[in-house]
Design a protein around this motif. Sequence first.
Motif, PDB file in Angstrom:
ATOM      1  N   ALA A  90       1.299 -10.178   8.382  1.00  0.00           N
ATOM      2  CA  ALA A  90       1.927  -9.985   7.073  1.00  0.00           C
ATOM      3  C   ALA A  90       3.449  -9.984   7.078  1.00  0.00           C
ATOM      4  O   ALA A  90       4.063 -10.051   6.034  1.00  0.00           O
ATOM      5  CB  ALA A  90       1.433  -8.674   6.469  1.00  0.00           C
ATOM      6  N   PRO A 110      -5.353  -8.908   2.904  1.00  0.00           N
ATOM      7  CA  PRO A 110      -6.371  -9.336   1.952  1.00  0.00           C
ATOM      8  C   PRO A 110      -5.723  -9.868   0.674  1.00  0.00           C
ATOM      9  O   PRO A 110      -4.712  -9.373   0.245  1.00  0.00           O
ATOM     10  CB  PRO A 110      -7.119  -8.042   1.661  1.00  0.00           C
ATOM     11  CG  PRO A 110      -6.109  -6.971   1.872  1.00  0.00           C
ATOM     12  CD  PRO A 110      -5.194  -7.451   2.929  1.00  0.00           C
ATOM     13  N   PHE A 111      -6.353 -10.892   0.089  1.00  0.00           N
ATOM     14  CA  PHE A 111      -5.812 -11.427  -1.160  1.00  0.00           C
ATOM     15  C   PHE A 111      -6.929 -11.492  -2.200  1.00  0.00           C
ATOM     16  O   PHE A 111      -8.112 -11.488  -1.864  1.00  0.00           O
ATOM     17  CB  PHE A 111      -5.225 -12.826  -0.944  1.00  0.00           C
ATOM     18  CG  PHE A 111      -6.140 -13.756  -0.208  1.00  0.00           C
ATOM     19  CD1 PHE A 111      -7.204 -14.362  -0.854  1.00  0.00           C
ATOM     20  CD2 PHE A 111      -5.933 -14.017   1.149  1.00  0.00           C
ATOM     21  CE1 PHE A 111      -8.053 -15.215  -0.167  1.00  0.00           C
ATOM     22  CE2 PHE A 111      -6.793 -14.868   1.835  1.00  0.00           C
ATOM     23  CZ  PHE A 111      -7.861 -15.463   1.177  1.00  0.00           C
ATOM     24  N   ALA A 112      -6.529 -11.522  -3.452  1.00  0.00           N
ATOM     25  CA  ALA A 112      -7.513 -11.686  -4.524  1.00  0.00           C
ATOM     26  C   ALA A 112      -7.790 -13.177  -4.670  1.00  0.00           C
ATOM     27  O   ALA A 112      -6.916 -14.002  -4.446  1.00  0.00           O
ATOM     28  CB  ALA A 112      -6.964 -11.115  -5.824  1.00  0.00           C
ATOM     29  N   LEU A 183       7.238 -13.814  -8.099  1.00  0.00           N
ATOM     30  CA  LEU A 183       8.163 -13.005  -7.294  1.00  0.00           C
ATOM     31  C   LEU A 183       8.700 -13.822  -6.129  1.00  0.00           C
ATOM     32  O   LEU A 183       9.888 -13.789  -5.824  1.00  0.00           O
ATOM     33  CB  LEU A 183       7.448 -11.766  -6.753  1.00  0.00           C
ATOM     34  CG  LEU A 183       7.307 -10.588  -7.709  1.00  0.00           C
ATOM     35  CD1 LEU A 183       6.515  -9.475  -7.050  1.00  0.00           C
ATOM     36  CD2 LEU A 183       8.680 -10.079  -8.137  1.00  0.00           C
ATOM     37  N   PHE A 191       7.765  -9.110  -1.009  1.00  0.00           N
ATOM     38  CA  PHE A 191       7.032  -7.853  -0.843  1.00  0.00           C
ATOM     39  C   PHE A 191       6.271  -7.564  -2.131  1.00  0.00           C
ATOM     40  O   PHE A 191       6.591  -8.091  -3.189  1.00  0.00           O
ATOM     41  CB  PHE A 191       7.977  -6.713  -0.498  1.00  0.00           C
ATOM     42  CG  PHE A 191       9.213  -6.653  -1.356  1.00  0.00           C
ATOM     43  CD1 PHE A 191      10.377  -7.293  -0.949  1.00  0.00           C
ATOM     44  CD2 PHE A 191       9.213  -5.956  -2.549  1.00  0.00           C
ATOM     45  CE1 PHE A 191      11.520  -7.243  -1.743  1.00  0.00           C
ATOM     46  CE2 PHE A 191      10.362  -5.895  -3.334  1.00  0.00           C
ATOM     47  CZ  PHE A 191      11.522  -6.546  -2.928  1.00  0.00           C
ATOM     48  N   SER A 192       5.264  -6.721  -2.020  1.00  0.00           N
ATOM     49  CA  SER A 192       4.465  -6.463  -3.210  1.00  0.00           C
ATOM     50  C   SER A 192       5.107  -5.344  -4.029  1.00  0.00           C
ATOM     51  O   SER A 192       5.692  -4.420  -3.484  1.00  0.00           O
ATOM     52  CB  SER A 192       3.045  -6.070  -2.808  1.00  0.00           C
ATOM     53  OG  SER A 192       3.058  -4.847  -2.137  1.00  0.00           O
ATOM     54  N   LEU A 193       5.030  -5.492  -5.326  1.00  0.00           N
ATOM     55  CA  LEU A 193       5.596  -4.490  -6.217  1.00  0.00           C
ATOM     56  C   LEU A 193       4.464  -3.823  -6.976  1.00  0.00           C
ATOM     57  O   LEU A 193       3.515  -4.487  -7.392  1.00  0.00           O
ATOM     58  CB  LEU A 193       6.532  -5.159  -7.220  1.00  0.00           C
ATOM     59  CG  LEU A 193       7.874  -5.613  -6.673  1.00  0.00           C
ATOM     60  CD1 LEU A 193       8.553  -6.495  -7.677  1.00  0.00           C
ATOM     61  CD2 LEU A 193       8.729  -4.404  -6.350  1.00  0.00           C
ATOM     62  N   GLU A 194       4.588  -2.535  -7.155  1.00  0.00           N
ATOM     63  CA  GLU A 194       3.519  -1.849  -7.864  1.00  0.00           C
ATOM     64  C   GLU A 194       3.785  -1.773  -9.363  1.00  0.00           C
ATOM     65  O   GLU A 194       2.952  -1.323 -10.125  1.00  0.00           O
ATOM     66  CB  GLU A 194       3.349  -0.436  -7.289  1.00  0.00           C
ATOM     67  CG  GLU A 194       2.818  -0.476  -5.865  1.00  0.00           C
ATOM     68  CD  GLU A 194       3.047   0.823  -5.130  1.00  0.00           C
ATOM     69  OE1 GLU A 194       3.483   1.795  -5.776  1.00  0.00           O
ATOM     70  OE2 GLU A 194       2.784   0.860  -3.930  1.00  0.00           O
TER      71      GLU A 194
ATOM     72  N   MET B 281      -7.039  -2.793  -2.042  1.00  0.00           N
ATOM     73  CA  MET B 281      -6.340  -3.885  -1.352  1.00  0.00           C
ATOM     74  C   MET B 281      -4.839  -3.644  -1.338  1.00  0.00           C
ATOM     75  O   MET B 281      -4.154  -3.936  -0.364  1.00  0.00           O
ATOM     76  CB  MET B 281      -6.672  -5.213  -2.012  1.00  0.00           C
ATOM     77  CG  MET B 281      -8.098  -5.613  -1.724  1.00  0.00           C
ATOM     78  SD  MET B 281      -8.400  -7.382  -1.617  1.00  0.00           S
ATOM     79  CE  MET B 281      -7.803  -7.996  -3.125  1.00  0.00           C
ATOM     80  N   ARG B 289       2.047  -3.417   5.845  1.00  0.00           N
ATOM     81  CA  ARG B 289       3.488  -3.601   5.721  1.00  0.00           C
ATOM     82  C   ARG B 289       4.224  -2.488   6.475  1.00  0.00           C
ATOM     83  O   ARG B 289       5.174  -2.731   7.206  1.00  0.00           O
ATOM     84  CB  ARG B 289       3.833  -3.541   4.238  1.00  0.00           C
ATOM     85  CG  ARG B 289       5.228  -3.875   3.920  1.00  0.00           C
ATOM     86  CD  ARG B 289       5.384  -5.373   3.722  1.00  0.00           C
ATOM     87  NE  ARG B 289       6.783  -5.723   3.801  1.00  0.00           N
ATOM     88  CZ  ARG B 289       7.372  -6.093   4.925  1.00  0.00           C
ATOM     89  NH1 ARG B 289       6.669  -6.189   6.035  1.00  0.00           N
ATOM     90  NH2 ARG B 289       8.647  -6.389   4.950  1.00  0.00           N
ATOM     91  N   GLU B 348      13.604  -4.756  -0.197  1.00  0.00           N
ATOM     92  CA  GLU B 348      12.326  -4.072  -0.401  1.00  0.00           C
ATOM     93  C   GLU B 348      12.530  -2.561  -0.480  1.00  0.00           C
ATOM     94  O   GLU B 348      11.966  -1.883  -1.341  1.00  0.00           O
ATOM     95  CB  GLU B 348      11.377  -4.424   0.756  1.00  0.00           C
ATOM     96  CG  GLU B 348      10.026  -3.753   0.635  1.00  0.00           C
ATOM     97  CD  GLU B 348       9.049  -4.268   1.690  1.00  0.00           C
ATOM     98  OE1 GLU B 348       9.438  -5.157   2.465  1.00  0.00           O
ATOM     99  OE2 GLU B 348       7.914  -3.775   1.700  1.00  0.00           O
TER     100      GLU B 348
END
Lengths: 232, 449
Positions: A90, A110-112, A183, A191-194, B281, B289, B348
């Motif tokens: 990742a 994991p991805f959707a 993004l 990076f993932s944002l919530e 997930m 991360r 980030e």
Amino acid sequence: LTDKPATRPQTIVLVEDETDLATEIKAELETRGHLVRTASVAEAADAARVGDAAMMIMDRIVFGQDSLVTLEALRKEGIKVPVLVISALASVDEKVKGLTAGGDDYLTKPFAMVELVARVDALLRRLDDVRTTKLRVGDLEMDLIEKTVYRGDTRIDLLPREFRLMEYFLRHPGRVITRAMLLEEVWQYHFSLETNVVDVHISNLRKKIDTKGPPSLILNIRGAGFMLNANA
Amino acid sequence: MLEFFRFSAVRVALAFVLVTTVATTAVFGLVYLEIREANEARNRLILEAEAAKSADRSADELRTAFEVRLTHDLRRIDYAALFDSNHKVMFGNIDMLPAIEIDGKSHYVTATRVPDSDNSREPAIFVARARPDGTIMVLGRSLLESLAFRRIAQGALAAGLAPMLLLALGIGVFFARRASRRLTAIHDTIARIVKGDTQRRLPVSSQHDTIDKISRDVNLMLDEIVRLLVQIKGVGDNIAHDLRSPLAVVHARLERGLESPNDEQLRASVKQALIHIDKAMLTVTALLRLADVEYGPRSSNFQSIDLSAICTELFEFYEPLATSKLIKMTLETQSPVQIIGDGDLMREAVSNLIGNAIKFTPENGTVSISVTREDDLPVVRVRDTGIGIEPAERDKIFQRFYRTASGHRVPGSGLGLSIAAAIANLHEFDLRFGGNDPGAVFEMVGRRR
């Protein structure tokens, strides 16, 4: 630029050693009308060489082997088939490695499924000519050189970031675009944002471009993301 | 016993003993040689002078003189004799002319038969001098005295050395024993720690020596390892908890959906199940991360980056969200604040802080971001007027998965601050927390090097 649908390969070649995941991906893509063939790394490479693959989905590590080596070799041979790399690795460094080896996109497990499907569609419909100077959908027209956007005769003033957001939609009309894709492509945030920041940006963009009221040019696709209404 | 000699203290003691012995012996030897040399030189001079003095005397006078000398002055002349020109003894207490040059100088003779004895021999010095009448006068002196002196010196050396050696050995053994006791204690402690008694620490005495220094270092290392163990266990527990609950919910929802008579309810159940799976997930992604930042190799992407630019960009990214929540957002940046780092990671980390601030700030609140250099250290500060954090909870907020009691209503993986802290640490920054009354202040401050 000529599109020759008759001679275009239709098959998506899938390289994934986790059988369950491979089955799911295949089923998901097939319900959306794609032809999918699972293959080993070597088989996939052969398919790419004979021009038998519309695109490839490659797991980063297949049976302990780094498939990037094969991908790099293919690129050196000048084979340009679009490749989506999927991986459990990742870190940003790994992503960069995947992209420099010749991957066109990199998706972390994991991805959707919607995320995967959206990226596959984006790669399949990638505009071959990036030198296009004008993008258009319905009566909305974007001039990439003048940096202007018109809806009919009305000029729409967009901030630089909004312009890039709009451009991305215009380059992928009628395709599902996920928040993560925006993004990565528009903001270069890996990076993932919530939070739902992206939704707010979209809604601000809508306020500017939907000068004629509903329905909006940019549709919400529940559970997936957004789509530019290509029939508007 | 063999074990005993492996201790360095014993070895040092033995080496000490050896050196002492050599040094003492050398001093004794030198003194002895000096004294013997002086003594012998004196004897030689006396002999030579006597010989010169007696050269002109008549044979009869000599005979008388010899008798007097040999009987009354034994300390100075031990041998005296007169030989004729054919080297035959005329009178005196020597049978044979010694094999030395007849030059009036003293010479060393290894073994000389002792007069009036059967066969005993001794070292001596002799002077032979030719007289005007052709006869040869020989005078000699025994070196037995020197031998005796040597024996005395040896005796004294032994007498002095023995107690000193014993003392040195004793001290060596004492220190070795003590070191061995300490090492045994350390060994036993380590064995216990290995068996799982992780709370034990190596004994540290008050001596501040090398063993203490190493013990202290090992103890610090153990503290860190234990901290990590606890953290990992906590993470494991939290993963189990955070994944088990959505899975349980998914399971229940799907079951209920299957039992429901109509499709509409089934669809609703499946949709809800999907939402919970997405949440799980999200957690897994955040965990990967975090592990990546904390345990992965240092990014190869480190280069000069500008914190002001990063924050300006993030400000523009988040401002619409804040505005939509009726939150005022401000930005204060100075000229570029350059650091060496990974731009993606820093983005980030700051993004997590800003996202949190907006998440926990109610309507009409304010979120202010500032990038400054304070005391020459780079500082990124995110201040909000949100719900703040109870003092009791302040220590825990950087722990993984920790969400404040009031924060539980807000969705999230609970890993944002942990990731931000890990990224800060990777850049040799500290992530600190302070109260803003109302609200909270998070600041990332570069460490002084």
